[in-house]
Design a protein around this motif. Structure first.
Motif, PDB file in Angstrom:
ATOM      1  N   UNK A 178      -8.376   2.090 -16.114  1.00  0.00           N
ATOM      2  CA  UNK A 178      -9.611   1.530 -15.566  1.00  0.00           C
ATOM      3  C   UNK A 178     -10.749   1.735 -16.564  1.00  0.00           C
ATOM      4  N   UNK A 179     -10.815   2.920 -17.158  1.00  0.00           N
ATOM      5  CA  UNK A 179     -11.845   3.202 -18.155  1.00  0.00           C
ATOM      6  C   UNK A 179     -11.725   2.274 -19.362  1.00  0.00           C
ATOM      7  N   UNK A 180     -10.496   1.966 -19.766  1.00  0.00           N
ATOM      8  CA  UNK A 180     -10.302   1.033 -20.879  1.00  0.00           C
ATOM      9  C   UNK A 180     -10.868  -0.347 -20.549  1.00  0.00           C
ATOM     10  N   UNK A 181     -10.752  -0.766 -19.295  1.00  0.00           N
ATOM     11  CA  UNK A 181     -11.327  -2.054 -18.900  1.00  0.00           C
ATOM     12  C   UNK A 181     -12.845  -2.016 -18.986  1.00  0.00           C
ATOM     13  N   UNK A 182     -13.447  -0.896 -18.574  1.00  0.00           N
ATOM     14  CA  UNK A 182     -14.895  -0.742 -18.731  1.00  0.00           C
ATOM     15  C   UNK A 182     -15.284  -0.866 -20.195  1.00  0.00           C
ATOM     16  N   UNK A 183     -14.549  -0.176 -21.070  1.00  0.00           N
ATOM     17  CA  UNK A 183     -14.876  -0.212 -22.494  1.00  0.00           C
ATOM     18  C   UNK A 183     -14.742  -1.629 -23.044  1.00  0.00           C
ATOM     19  N   UNK A 184     -13.674  -2.308 -22.650  1.00  0.00           N
ATOM     20  CA  UNK A 184     -13.472  -3.685 -23.125  1.00  0.00           C
ATOM     21  C   UNK A 184     -14.626  -4.592 -22.678  1.00  0.00           C
ATOM     22  N   UNK A 185     -15.083  -4.397 -21.448  1.00  0.00           N
ATOM     23  CA  UNK A 185     -16.199  -5.205 -20.947  1.00  0.00           C
ATOM     24  C   UNK A 185     -17.474  -4.954 -21.736  1.00  0.00           C
ATOM     25  N   UNK A 186     -17.628  -3.723 -22.217  1.00  0.00           N
ATOM     26  CA  UNK A 186     -18.859  -3.374 -22.929  1.00  0.00           C
ATOM     27  C   UNK A 186     -18.855  -3.802 -24.390  1.00  0.00           C
ATOM     28  N   UNK A 188     -16.780  -6.150 -26.051  1.00  0.00           N
ATOM     29  CA  UNK A 188     -16.414  -7.518 -26.415  1.00  0.00           C
ATOM     30  C   UNK A 188     -17.459  -8.489 -25.871  1.00  0.00           C
ATOM     31  N   UNK A 189     -17.494  -9.729 -26.349  1.00  0.00           N
ATOM     32  CA  UNK A 189     -18.569 -10.649 -25.951  1.00  0.00           C
ATOM     33  C   UNK A 189     -18.369 -11.329 -24.600  1.00  0.00           C
ATOM     34  N   UNK A 190     -17.420 -10.877 -23.801  1.00  0.00           N
ATOM     35  CA  UNK A 190     -17.178 -11.529 -22.510  1.00  0.00           C
ATOM     36  C   UNK A 190     -18.362 -11.335 -21.561  1.00  0.00           C
ATOM     37  N   UNK A 191     -18.520 -12.279 -20.633  1.00  0.00           N
ATOM     38  CA  UNK A 191     -19.503 -12.134 -19.560  1.00  0.00           C
ATOM     39  C   UNK A 191     -19.044 -12.940 -18.354  1.00  0.00           C
ATOM     40  N   UNK A 192     -19.440 -12.472 -17.172  1.00  0.00           N
ATOM     41  CA  UNK A 192     -19.054 -13.146 -15.934  1.00  0.00           C
ATOM     42  C   UNK A 192     -17.603 -12.960 -15.562  1.00  0.00           C
ATOM     43  N   UNK A 193     -16.917 -11.987 -16.163  1.00  0.00           N
ATOM     44  CA  UNK A 193     -15.482 -11.774 -15.939  1.00  0.00           C
ATOM     45  C   UNK A 193     -15.234 -10.711 -14.875  1.00  0.00           C
ATOM     46  N   UNK A 194     -14.145 -10.897 -14.126  1.00  0.00           N
ATOM     47  CA  UNK A 194     -13.646  -9.892 -13.203  1.00  0.00           C
ATOM     48  C   UNK A 194     -12.343  -9.356 -13.798  1.00  0.00           C
ATOM     49  N   UNK A 195     -12.341  -8.132 -14.288  1.00  0.00           N
ATOM     50  CA  UNK A 195     -11.173  -7.551 -14.940  1.00  0.00           C
ATOM     51  C   UNK A 195     -10.316  -6.854 -13.890  1.00  0.00           C
ATOM     52  N   UNK A 196      -9.152  -7.438 -13.586  1.00  0.00           N
ATOM     53  CA  UNK A 196      -8.337  -6.965 -12.477  1.00  0.00           C
ATOM     54  C   UNK A 196      -7.300  -5.951 -12.937  1.00  0.00           C
TER      55      UNK A 196
END
Length: 202
Positions: A178-186, A188-196
């Motif tokens: 879960x923490x890795x998903x937080x890091x990836x969201x921060x 990388x240039x993605x926005x508006x994504x729901x990381x499941x």
């Protein structure tokens, strides 16, 4: 990158640890412990937090609570408190932090598997997860200065053994993933994504 991590629970602690391992600075905020305190259900405390915390590049929210109860037994107060915490609480985190976050910064909020999987006594959680995810998708096209926003949607955590009985048949996920998903969201240039972070058949 200087990140405001809201929440000292299992996910918040995993995010803090991973940020440190990755060379980033984590500034941890809790409702009831530590040097920096704020209650996400209290807009005034959030405003005061972001006015005094100093420059930052990202906010990772891992603090949110909802009631688990059969729909026919829910009370108005339980709905209101759940919405005020996980729903409006996270929305107000973004609203309070937005004037202070760096250009090109990012917000990462949290929803959960009940947005697409349903269970008895989970209606409040399902409803509020949809609220959070809808906010993220809508805000992504309106945030100024290149600021981004995403959402992490985990299933039950491997470490949260006390909750496994409520999620019978679900595959738990380790807090580090879960923490890795937080890091990836921060980062990388993605926005508006729901990381499941859950396995479903949808």
């Amino acid at each position: 990158m200087r990140v405001i991590v809201i929440g000292r629970g299992t996910v918040g602690s995993a995010v803090q640890k991973l940020l440190g391992e990755s060379g980033h600075e984590a500034v941890v905020v809790s409702r009831s412990s530590g040097g920096l305190r704020a209650d996400i259900s209290d807009s005034k405390s959030l405003k005061e937090l972001f006015e005094r915390v100093g420059p930052f590049d990202a906010v990772a929210c891992a603090a949110a609570n909802v009631f688990r109860r059969e729909l026919s037994q829910t009370a108005r107060e339980q709905w209101a408190q759940s919405i005020q915490s996980k729903g409006m609480g996270q929305i107000n985190v973004v609203r309070a932090a937005l004037p202070h976050i760096a250009d090109g910064g990012s917000f990462t909020l949290v929803s959960g598997v009940l947005s697409i999987e349903f269970m008895h006594a989970g209606t409040i959680g399902t409803t509020i997860n949809h609220l959070v995810e809808g906010f993220v998708r809508g805000a992504a096209v309106e945030l100024p200065r290149g600021v981004r926003i995403n959402c992490v949607s985990p299933t039950v955590l491997t470490e949260s053994v006390a909750y496994h009985a409520y999620f019978a048949g679900f595959t738990p996920v380790p807090a580090r993933e879960v923490a890795l998903a937080y890091l990836r969201a921060m980062v990388t240039p993605m926005t508006g994504r729901i990381l499941k972070l859950h396995k479903t058949d949808s």
